[in-house]
Write a protein that holds these residues in place. Structure first.
Motif, PDB file in Angstrom:
ATOM      1  N   ASN A 109       1.042  -1.701  -0.049  1.00  0.00           N
ATOM      2  CA  ASN A 109       0.127   0.130  -0.147  1.00  0.00           C
ATOM      3  C   ASN A 109       0.721   0.989  -0.428  1.00  0.00           C
ATOM      4  O   ASN A 109       0.320   2.353  -0.931  1.00  0.00           O
ATOM      5  CB  ASN A 109      -0.439   0.430   1.380  1.00  0.00           C
ATOM      6  CG  ASN A 109      -2.303  -1.100   1.280  1.00  0.00           C
ATOM      7  OD1 ASN A 109      -2.591  -1.183  -0.014  1.00  0.00           O
ATOM      8  ND2 ASN A 109      -2.685  -1.603   1.750  1.00  0.00           N
ATOM      9  N   ARG A 110       1.898   1.327   0.796  1.00  0.00           N
ATOM     10  CA  ARG A 110       2.972   2.635   1.020  1.00  0.00           C
ATOM     11  C   ARG A 110       3.965   2.693  -0.321  1.00  0.00           C
ATOM     12  O   ARG A 110       3.635   3.098  -1.005  1.00  0.00           O
ATOM     13  CB  ARG A 110       4.150   1.940   1.376  1.00  0.00           C
ATOM     14  CG  ARG A 110       3.302   2.208   3.298  1.00  0.00           C
ATOM     15  CD  ARG A 110       4.017   2.122   4.209  1.00  0.00           C
ATOM     16  NE  ARG A 110       5.385   3.408   3.878  1.00  0.00           N
ATOM     17  CZ  ARG A 110       6.914   2.845   4.704  1.00  0.00           C
ATOM     18  NH1 ARG A 110       7.085   1.981   5.423  1.00  0.00           N
ATOM     19  NH2 ARG A 110       7.615   4.342   4.301  1.00  0.00           N
ATOM     20  N   ASP A 113       1.603   4.603  -2.590  1.00  0.00           N
ATOM     21  CA  ASP A 113       1.419   6.150  -2.299  1.00  0.00           C
ATOM     22  C   ASP A 113       2.234   6.957  -3.089  1.00  0.00           C
ATOM     23  O   ASP A 113       3.412   6.491  -2.611  1.00  0.00           O
ATOM     24  CB  ASP A 113       0.911   5.342  -0.722  1.00  0.00           C
ATOM     25  CG  ASP A 113       0.505   7.005  -0.716  1.00  0.00           C
ATOM     26  OD1 ASP A 113       0.644   7.878  -1.084  1.00  0.00           O
ATOM     27  OD2 ASP A 113       0.727   7.233   1.110  1.00  0.00           O
ATOM     28  N   ASN A 115       2.985   9.872  -2.901  1.00  0.00           N
ATOM     29  CA  ASN A 115       3.145  10.851  -1.567  1.00  0.00           C
ATOM     30  C   ASN A 115       4.315   9.677  -0.263  1.00  0.00           C
ATOM     31  O   ASN A 115       4.896  10.539   0.288  1.00  0.00           O
ATOM     32  CB  ASN A 115       1.624  11.278  -0.727  1.00  0.00           C
ATOM     33  CG  ASN A 115       0.954  12.316  -1.576  1.00  0.00           C
ATOM     34  OD1 ASN A 115       1.537  12.710  -2.253  1.00  0.00           O
ATOM     35  ND2 ASN A 115      -0.285  11.456  -1.582  1.00  0.00           N
ATOM     36  N   ASP A 116       3.814   8.477  -0.267  1.00  0.00           N
ATOM     37  CA  ASP A 116       5.282   7.722   0.505  1.00  0.00           C
ATOM     38  C   ASP A 116       6.554   8.026  -0.406  1.00  0.00           C
ATOM     39  O   ASP A 116       6.854   7.269  -1.268  1.00  0.00           O
ATOM     40  CB  ASP A 116       5.010   7.156   0.268  1.00  0.00           C
ATOM     41  CG  ASP A 116       5.949   5.831   1.599  1.00  0.00           C
ATOM     42  OD1 ASP A 116       7.039   6.133   1.680  1.00  0.00           O
ATOM     43  OD2 ASP A 116       4.893   5.446   2.353  1.00  0.00           O
ATOM     44  N   HIS A 150       3.541   5.907 -10.884  1.00  0.00           N
ATOM     45  CA  HIS A 150       1.884   5.967 -10.084  1.00  0.00           C
ATOM     46  C   HIS A 150       1.352   5.890 -11.330  1.00  0.00           C
ATOM     47  O   HIS A 150       1.099   7.388 -12.128  1.00  0.00           O
ATOM     48  CB  HIS A 150       2.263   6.999  -9.150  1.00  0.00           C
ATOM     49  CG  HIS A 150       3.141   6.104  -7.968  1.00  0.00           C
ATOM     50  ND1 HIS A 150       4.291   6.831  -7.754  1.00  0.00           N
ATOM     51  CD2 HIS A 150       2.616   5.383  -7.120  1.00  0.00           C
ATOM     52  CE1 HIS A 150       4.597   6.055  -6.921  1.00  0.00           C
ATOM     53  NE2 HIS A 150       3.687   5.459  -6.380  1.00  0.00           N
TER      54      HIS A 150
END
Length: 179
Positions: A109-110, A113, A115-116, A150
């Motif tokens: 999930n990270r 993401d 933004n991670d 992404h």
């Protein structure tokens, strides 16, 4: 999370886990690659938004990268590259999971993401991109620019290859599947 990992053969998986009997880093690289993932998405069903993996529908039909006649030396190099990439990903990910005290789902999930930007997650993304390039090269498809980033997918935003690369690799895998 549809993400293959190597586990000790003394493990007892739940009934929801698909077990592959392979034990090489080359096999891990192929099964962890975007090639296997997108083939699985295109050949297996889903339950809600989750992949419902069927080895008969996916693994049994996935055309594997194989040496072309007369290119054994090139193949040995490609196979070594996949094994190295698979080993690096496995070792880094195992260490990361242990240090972070998180499982695969939370970790990926990270990864997905955007933004991670933690150092470990950025490194995990790069290891996946390197692995995908090694598998791509083993297929002999170095002309496909994978364009990792992404991207919006039917499963939501994911760190994966571009939609153009996804379409091209699926077209080529389907063509190999029909040979």
């Amino acid at each position: 999370t549809a993400m293959p990992v190597l586990v000790p053969n003394r493990s007892v998986p739940s009934d929801k886990v698909i077990v592959f009997s392979g034990n090489s880093f080359t096999e891990l690289a192929i099964l962890t690659s975007c090639f296997h993932y997108w083939w699985a998405i295109s050949t297996c069903g889903t339950l809600r938004d989750d992949l419902s993996y069927s080895p008969r529908d996916c693994l049994d039909t996935l055309p594997l990268p194989l040496p072309a006649p007369g290119s054994e030396t090139i193949w040995e190099s490609a196979e070594a590259g996949m094994a190295t990439a698979g080993r690096r990903l496995h070792e880094f990910r195992e260490d990361l999971l242990f240090r972070a005290g998180r499982g695969l789902t939370k970790t990926y999930n990270r990864v997905h993401d955007r933004n991670d930007s933690s150092v470990d997650i950025v490194q995990l993304r790069e290891l996946h991109a390197q692995l995908d390039r090694c598998v791509r090269d083993a297929y002999g498809w170095s002309d496909i620019e994978l364009g990792h980033g992404h991207w919006e997918t039917p499963q939501g935003e994911r760190f994966t290859v571009s939609s153009d690369a996804r379409d091209e690799l699926l077209d080529r895998l389907l063509e190999l599947n029909h040979i």
